[in-house]
Design an enzyme around this catalytic site. Structure first.
Site, PDB file in Angstrom:
ATOM      1  N   CYS A  98      -6.620  -0.732   5.965  1.00 51.57           N
ATOM      2  CA  CYS A  98      -5.605  -1.246   6.881  1.00 51.57           C
ATOM      3  C   CYS A  98      -6.017  -2.587   7.506  1.00 51.57           C
ATOM      4  O   CYS A  98      -6.007  -3.601   6.821  1.00 51.57           O
ATOM      5  CB  CYS A  98      -5.248  -0.187   7.913  1.00 51.57           C
ATOM      6  SG  CYS A  98      -3.615  -0.494   8.606  1.00 51.57           S
ATOM      7  N   HIS A 210      -4.649   4.892   5.434  1.00 56.10           N
ATOM      8  CA  HIS A 210      -5.831   5.430   6.124  1.00 56.10           C
ATOM      9  C   HIS A 210      -6.336   6.727   5.471  1.00 56.10           C
ATOM     10  O   HIS A 210      -6.025   7.809   5.960  1.00 56.10           O
ATOM     11  CB  HIS A 210      -5.475   5.744   7.580  1.00 56.10           C
ATOM     12  CG  HIS A 210      -5.288   4.546   8.437  1.00 56.10           C
ATOM     13  ND1 HIS A 210      -6.248   4.074   9.305  1.00 56.10           N
ATOM     14  CD2 HIS A 210      -4.244   3.708   8.562  1.00 56.10           C
ATOM     15  CE1 HIS A 210      -5.800   2.998   9.925  1.00 56.10           C
ATOM     16  NE2 HIS A 210      -4.574   2.761   9.497  1.00 56.10           N
ATOM     17  N   GLU A 212      -9.067   8.147   5.765  1.00 59.45           N
ATOM     18  CA  GLU A 212      -9.930   8.925   6.677  1.00 59.45           C
ATOM     19  C   GLU A 212      -9.108   9.871   7.540  1.00 59.45           C
ATOM     20  O   GLU A 212      -9.662  10.733   8.217  1.00 59.45           O
ATOM     21  CB  GLU A 212     -10.778   7.969   7.548  1.00 59.45           C
ATOM     22  CG  GLU A 212     -10.059   7.298   8.715  1.00 59.45           C
ATOM     23  CD  GLU A 212      -9.133   6.145   8.298  1.00 59.45           C
ATOM     24  OE1 GLU A 212      -8.922   5.929   7.091  1.00 59.45           O
ATOM     25  OE2 GLU A 212      -8.603   5.486   9.203  1.00 59.45           O
TER      26      GLU A 212
HETATM   27  N1  GLN Z   1      -1.243  -4.342  11.277  1.00 55.48           N
HETATM   28  C1  GLN Z   1      -2.487  -4.133  11.970  1.00 55.48           C
HETATM   29  C2  GLN Z   1      -3.236  -5.454  12.091  1.00 55.48           C
HETATM   30  O1  GLN Z   1      -2.715  -6.487  12.101  1.00 55.48           O
HETATM   31  C3  GLN Z   1      -3.348  -3.120  11.251  1.00 55.48           C
HETATM   32  C4  GLN Z   1      -2.974  -1.746  11.656  1.00 55.48           C
HETATM   33  C5  GLN Z   1      -4.011  -0.704  11.315  1.00 55.48           C
HETATM   34  O2  GLN Z   1      -5.158  -0.986  10.990  1.00 55.48           O
HETATM   35  N2  GLN Z   1      -3.634   0.547  11.453  1.00 55.48           N
HETATM   36  O3  GLN Z   1      -4.419  -5.441  12.228  1.00 55.48           O
END
Ligand code: GLN
Length: 231
Positions: A98, A210, A212
Site C-alpha cells: 500500500c 494489505h 498482513e
Molecule cells: N493512499 C495512502 C497513501 O497515500 C496509502 C494508504 C494505505 O497504506 N493504506 O499513502
C-alpha cells in the site's frame, strides 16, 4: 556425511520491518506464521532509524500507512539515501504494501500538493488513492497471475483467487520498464478492465492491498521464498 537439515542449509534469515507508521505488528505476526509453515527460522527486526538499516537484514517490508508521513519521516531522519542503497544492494529483497508501494515507485500520480518523497526503486507509475477517497476501504477478490503464488501449499493451494483488503489503496497505472512483472490484477467494472495491484521487478515486490490483514499468508511466504532464493 554431516547431518544437515533443510533448515540448516537454508540458514537463518533476518527480516526488517519499517516501523514508522501503519500495520507493522500485523506484518510481524504474518511473517512469523509464514516462516513457521515453511519451516524457516526468521528473526524480525524493527527499522526505525539509520543505524537499523543493516547489511544483516535479508528482506525488508515497508508497510501501509500514509506515504506522505512516512516519506517525510524518512527525509527528516536522513533515512532515504541509506534505504535506497540498501534496496539496491545485491541479494536484498524489498516488499512494499500500500503506502509502501507508493514509496517504492519511481513515478507518481495524484501525489500530495508540493510533491512527496519516494525511494525511487521500481519502474512503475502509481496513482495514490486510485480507488477514490470516498471508498476508504473494501475487500475484493484479486486474480493472481504468478504461478509461484498459485501453486503454494496450505488452505489456499492452487487457487489464483485471493481476497485483497484495500484501504485508500494505490494502483499501478503504468509499467515503464519491461523487467517489471505483474503478479496480480483486480477486475474493475467489465471483465476487460484489469487494474494492476501487485508487481515485481528483480527483488522488489509491491502490493496495493494489505496481506498482513488476512489469514492467508501466501504473500508473506512468497516474500520469504524470494529471500531464500537470493541467499
Ligand atoms: N493512499 C495512502 C497513501 O497515500 C496509502 C494508504 C494505505 O497504506 N493504506 O499513502
Amino acid at each position: 556425511m554431516p547431518y544437515s537439515s533443510s533448515l540448516k542449509s537454508r540458514g537463518r534469515i533476518t527480516v526488517g520491518i519499517l516501523e514508522i507508521q501503519g500495520a507493522f505488528l500485523e506484518h510481524q505476526t504474518a511473517v512469523t506464521s509464514a516462516a513457521r509453515s515453511l519451516g524457516l527460522e526468521v528473526d524480525v527486526e524493527g527499522v526505525r532509524q539509520v543505524s537499523d538499516i543493516k547489511p544483516e537484514i535479508d528482506g525488508l517490508i515497508i508497510p501501509g500507512g500514509e506515504s506522505t508521513t512516512i516519506g517525510l519521516f524518512l527525509k527528516r531522519h536522513h533515512m532515504l539515501e541509506p534505504l535506497r542503497s540498501w534496496i539496491q544492494s545485491s541479494g536484498k529483497v524489498t516488499w512494499g504494501t500500500c503506502a509502501g508501494m507508493i514509496l517504492l515507485a519511481k513515478g507518481m500520480e495524484n501525489q500530495k500538493e508540493g510533491g512527496q518523497q519516494s525511494l525511487q526503486a521500481m519502474d512503475v507509475v502509481v496513482s495514490r488513492n486510485y480507488f477514490g477517497r470516498q471508498i476508504n476501504s473494501f475487500e475484493q477478490e484479486v486474480e493472481i497471475v504468478n504461478p509461484e503464488l498459485i501453486t503454494q501449499t496450505g488452505s489456499s493451494a492452487n487457487s489464483s483467487k485471493y481476497l485483497g483488503v484495500f484501504i485508500r489503496a494505490p494502483a499501478v497505472v503504468r509499467i515503464t520498464e519491461p523487467s517489471v512483472h505483474v503478479l496480480a490484477y483486480l477486475k474493475k467494472g467489465d471483465a476487460d478492465n484489469k487494474v494492476i495491484v501487485a508487481c515485481r521487478q528483480g527483488n522488489i515486490i509491491s502490493t496495493a492491498f494489505h496481506p498482513e490483514l488476512t489469514e492467508d499468508t501466501r504473500w508473506h511466504r512468497y516474500f520469504l521464498n524470494t529471500i531464500i532464493a537470493n541467499k
